[in-house]
Write a protein that holds these residues in place. Sequence first.
Motif, PDB file in Angstrom:
ATOM      1  N   SER A  79      26.478  88.892  34.341  1.00  0.00           N
ATOM      2  CA  SER A  79      27.912  88.656  34.345  1.00  0.00           C
ATOM      3  C   SER A  79      28.623  89.998  34.276  1.00  0.00           C
ATOM      4  O   SER A  79      28.105  90.968  33.740  1.00  0.00           O
ATOM      5  CB  SER A  79      28.318  87.783  33.154  1.00  0.00           C
ATOM      6  OG  SER A  79      27.970  88.426  31.944  1.00  0.00           O
TER       7      SER A  79
ATOM      8  N   GLN B  47      40.981  92.027  35.066  1.00  0.00           N
ATOM      9  CA  GLN B  47      40.483  92.180  33.709  1.00  0.00           C
ATOM     10  C   GLN B  47      40.319  93.668  33.406  1.00  0.00           C
ATOM     11  O   GLN B  47      39.979  94.447  34.292  1.00  0.00           O
ATOM     12  CB  GLN B  47      39.136  91.482  33.538  1.00  0.00           C
ATOM     13  CG  GLN B  47      39.174  89.980  33.726  1.00  0.00           C
ATOM     14  CD  GLN B  47      37.796  89.355  33.576  1.00  0.00           C
ATOM     15  OE1 GLN B  47      36.788  90.045  33.479  1.00  0.00           O
ATOM     16  NE2 GLN B  47      37.758  88.029  33.569  1.00  0.00           N
TER      17      GLN B  47
ATOM     18  N   GLU C 204      35.995  90.941  36.328  1.00  0.00           N
ATOM     19  CA  GLU C 204      36.614  90.604  37.597  1.00  0.00           C
ATOM     20  C   GLU C 204      37.941  91.328  37.730  1.00  0.00           C
ATOM     21  O   GLU C 204      38.440  91.931  36.772  1.00  0.00           O
ATOM     22  CB  GLU C 204      36.824  89.085  37.693  1.00  0.00           C
ATOM     23  CG  GLU C 204      35.548  88.266  37.602  1.00  0.00           C
ATOM     24  CD  GLU C 204      34.583  88.520  38.741  1.00  0.00           C
ATOM     25  OE1 GLU C 204      35.015  89.037  39.793  1.00  0.00           O
ATOM     26  OE2 GLU C 204      33.390  88.199  38.574  1.00  0.00           O
ATOM     27  N   ARG C 205      38.533  91.223  38.920  1.00  0.00           N
ATOM     28  CA  ARG C 205      39.829  91.857  39.171  1.00  0.00           C
ATOM     29  C   ARG C 205      40.864  91.315  38.196  1.00  0.00           C
ATOM     30  O   ARG C 205      40.934  90.116  37.935  1.00  0.00           O
ATOM     31  CB  ARG C 205      40.277  91.590  40.608  1.00  0.00           C
ATOM     32  CG  ARG C 205      41.609  92.233  40.965  1.00  0.00           C
ATOM     33  CD  ARG C 205      41.875  92.099  42.453  1.00  0.00           C
ATOM     34  NE  ARG C 205      42.148  90.733  42.845  1.00  0.00           N
ATOM     35  CZ  ARG C 205      43.373  90.203  42.971  1.00  0.00           C
ATOM     36  NH1 ARG C 205      44.442  90.943  42.706  1.00  0.00           N
ATOM     37  NH2 ARG C 205      43.529  88.963  43.354  1.00  0.00           N
TER      38      ARG C 205
ATOM     39  N   ILE D 257      37.305  94.515  42.912  1.00  0.00           N
ATOM     40  CA  ILE D 257      35.865  94.674  42.716  1.00  0.00           C
ATOM     41  C   ILE D 257      35.123  93.848  43.757  1.00  0.00           C
ATOM     42  O   ILE D 257      35.480  92.685  44.017  1.00  0.00           O
ATOM     43  CB  ILE D 257      35.428  94.297  41.281  1.00  0.00           C
ATOM     44  CG1 ILE D 257      33.923  94.528  41.080  1.00  0.00           C
ATOM     45  CG2 ILE D 257      35.821  92.872  40.931  1.00  0.00           C
ATOM     46  CD1 ILE D 257      33.472  94.474  39.629  1.00  0.00           C
ATOM     47  N   HIS D 258      34.160  94.463  44.370  1.00  0.00           N
ATOM     48  CA  HIS D 258      33.293  93.794  45.338  1.00  0.00           C
ATOM     49  C   HIS D 258      31.854  94.145  44.987  1.00  0.00           C
ATOM     50  O   HIS D 258      31.498  95.321  44.887  1.00  0.00           O
ATOM     51  CB  HIS D 258      33.590  94.259  46.770  1.00  0.00           C
ATOM     52  CG  HIS D 258      32.561  93.801  47.771  1.00  0.00           C
ATOM     53  ND1 HIS D 258      32.582  92.540  48.334  1.00  0.00           N
ATOM     54  CD2 HIS D 258      31.474  94.423  48.285  1.00  0.00           C
ATOM     55  CE1 HIS D 258      31.560  92.426  49.155  1.00  0.00           C
ATOM     56  NE2 HIS D 258      30.871  93.544  49.147  1.00  0.00           N
ATOM     57  N   ARG D 259      31.030  93.135  44.790  1.00  0.00           N
ATOM     58  CA  ARG D 259      29.607  93.339  44.515  1.00  0.00           C
ATOM     59  C   ARG D 259      28.823  92.995  45.772  1.00  0.00           C
ATOM     60  O   ARG D 259      28.887  91.864  46.262  1.00  0.00           O
ATOM     61  CB  ARG D 259      29.156  92.470  43.336  1.00  0.00           C
ATOM     62  CG  ARG D 259      29.887  92.769  42.029  1.00  0.00           C
ATOM     63  CD  ARG D 259      29.479  91.775  40.943  1.00  0.00           C
ATOM     64  NE  ARG D 259      30.171  92.029  39.691  1.00  0.00           N
ATOM     65  CZ  ARG D 259      31.336  91.493  39.359  1.00  0.00           C
ATOM     66  NH1 ARG D 259      31.953  90.662  40.209  1.00  0.00           N
ATOM     67  NH2 ARG D 259      31.892  91.775  38.204  1.00  0.00           N
TER      68      ARG D 259
ATOM     69  N   ALA E 287      33.563  89.192  45.445  1.00  0.00           N
ATOM     70  CA  ALA E 287      34.679  90.135  45.516  1.00  0.00           C
ATOM     71  C   ALA E 287      35.972  89.420  45.201  1.00  0.00           C
ATOM     72  O   ALA E 287      36.147  88.247  45.509  1.00  0.00           O
ATOM     73  CB  ALA E 287      34.753  90.765  46.901  1.00  0.00           C
ATOM     74  N   GLU E 288      36.882  90.145  44.615  1.00  0.00           N
ATOM     75  CA  GLU E 288      38.255  89.687  44.446  1.00  0.00           C
ATOM     76  C   GLU E 288      39.102  90.556  45.356  1.00  0.00           C
ATOM     77  O   GLU E 288      39.219  91.748  45.151  1.00  0.00           O
ATOM     78  CB  GLU E 288      38.700  89.847  42.989  1.00  0.00           C
ATOM     79  CG  GLU E 288      37.970  88.933  42.022  1.00  0.00           C
ATOM     80  CD  GLU E 288      38.415  87.495  42.156  1.00  0.00           C
ATOM     81  OE1 GLU E 288      39.477  87.279  42.788  1.00  0.00           O
ATOM     82  OE2 GLU E 288      37.733  86.609  41.658  1.00  0.00           O
TER      83      GLU E 288
ATOM     84  N   MET F 120      28.689  83.518  41.026  1.00  0.00           N
ATOM     85  CA  MET F 120      29.748  84.508  40.752  1.00  0.00           C
ATOM     86  C   MET F 120      30.330  84.965  42.074  1.00  0.00           C
ATOM     87  O   MET F 120      29.631  85.240  43.038  1.00  0.00           O
ATOM     88  CB  MET F 120      29.155  85.721  40.031  1.00  0.00           C
ATOM     89  CG  MET F 120      30.181  86.816  39.784  1.00  0.00           C
ATOM     90  SD  MET F 120      29.408  88.239  39.011  1.00  0.00           S
ATOM     91  CE  MET F 120      28.852  87.481  37.503  1.00  0.00           C
ATOM     92  N   GLN F 121      31.603  85.046  42.139  1.00  0.00           N
ATOM     93  CA  GLN F 121      32.269  85.489  43.349  1.00  0.00           C
ATOM     94  C   GLN F 121      31.989  86.954  43.580  1.00  0.00           C
ATOM     95  O   GLN F 121      32.096  87.776  42.690  1.00  0.00           O
ATOM     96  CB  GLN F 121      33.765  85.239  43.207  1.00  0.00           C
ATOM     97  CG  GLN F 121      34.526  85.435  44.506  1.00  0.00           C
ATOM     98  CD  GLN F 121      35.964  85.053  44.352  1.00  0.00           C
ATOM     99  OE1 GLN F 121      36.366  84.616  43.286  1.00  0.00           O
ATOM    100  NE2 GLN F 121      36.738  85.209  45.394  1.00  0.00           N
TER     101      GLN F 121
END
Length: 232
Positions: free
Chosen positions: A28, A34, A31-32, A197-199, A4-5, A1-2
């Motif tokens: 899961s 959504q 994402e950006r 979003i950045h995880r 960050a967007e 999973m990426q």
Amino acid sequence: MQGAEVDPALAAVTRQVSGRTAPATVPSGPERGQPLAAAVAELPVLDASGRQVPFGALFRERRAVVVFVRHFLCYICKEYVEDLAKIPKSFLQEADVALIVIGQSSYHHIEPFCKLTGYSHEIYVDPEREIYKKLGMKRGEEIASSGNSPHIKSNILSGSIRSLWRAVTGPLFDFQGDPAQQGGTLILGPGNNIHFIHRDKNRLDHKPINSVLQLVGVRHVDFTSRPSVIHV
């Protein structure tokens, strides 16, 4: 999973991953671009008095930068929030954006943490980590090079010792959250729109604050001034 967007206005930050990846639970999450699921927006966070507030109410009528931190005893989180505290409220008001920190401790720890860091913007907790899970925040750490953070002042030895000291001398001997839980940063609202979003992949993988502020039109903040900080 990426992880960050990133808005095209920002230069991409390249991270090289070396070594084996530490075990991590990666649910899961959205994402950006959504919308945030209504069920997630309805989940409660607690304020410093223990009052429940729906997560979505924090940004229903406004844009908000929402920073999820690991736990309140984490020295890296403490020093990152110390710099968040330096953002003038007038800068946020000019851009019509809110700044919100969310932790995962008991709400009883909010007030002492704010006193320790000087943080006076909005702050809440998600003690059961339900929102962390639904947003896909990682649990466990990836071994990744995240570069030097402009917000971390302590080295790992001195920072860890201070964190342990705060744990054993506090009124409640706990780690004020799950030590394995990672945080992240989102830009949300108005409504359930996710703009960014950045995880965090590990404890050092937080976004530089000015890079996030740039995305919401907040003026650049000088974090080089180092007022005296209480270390306990």
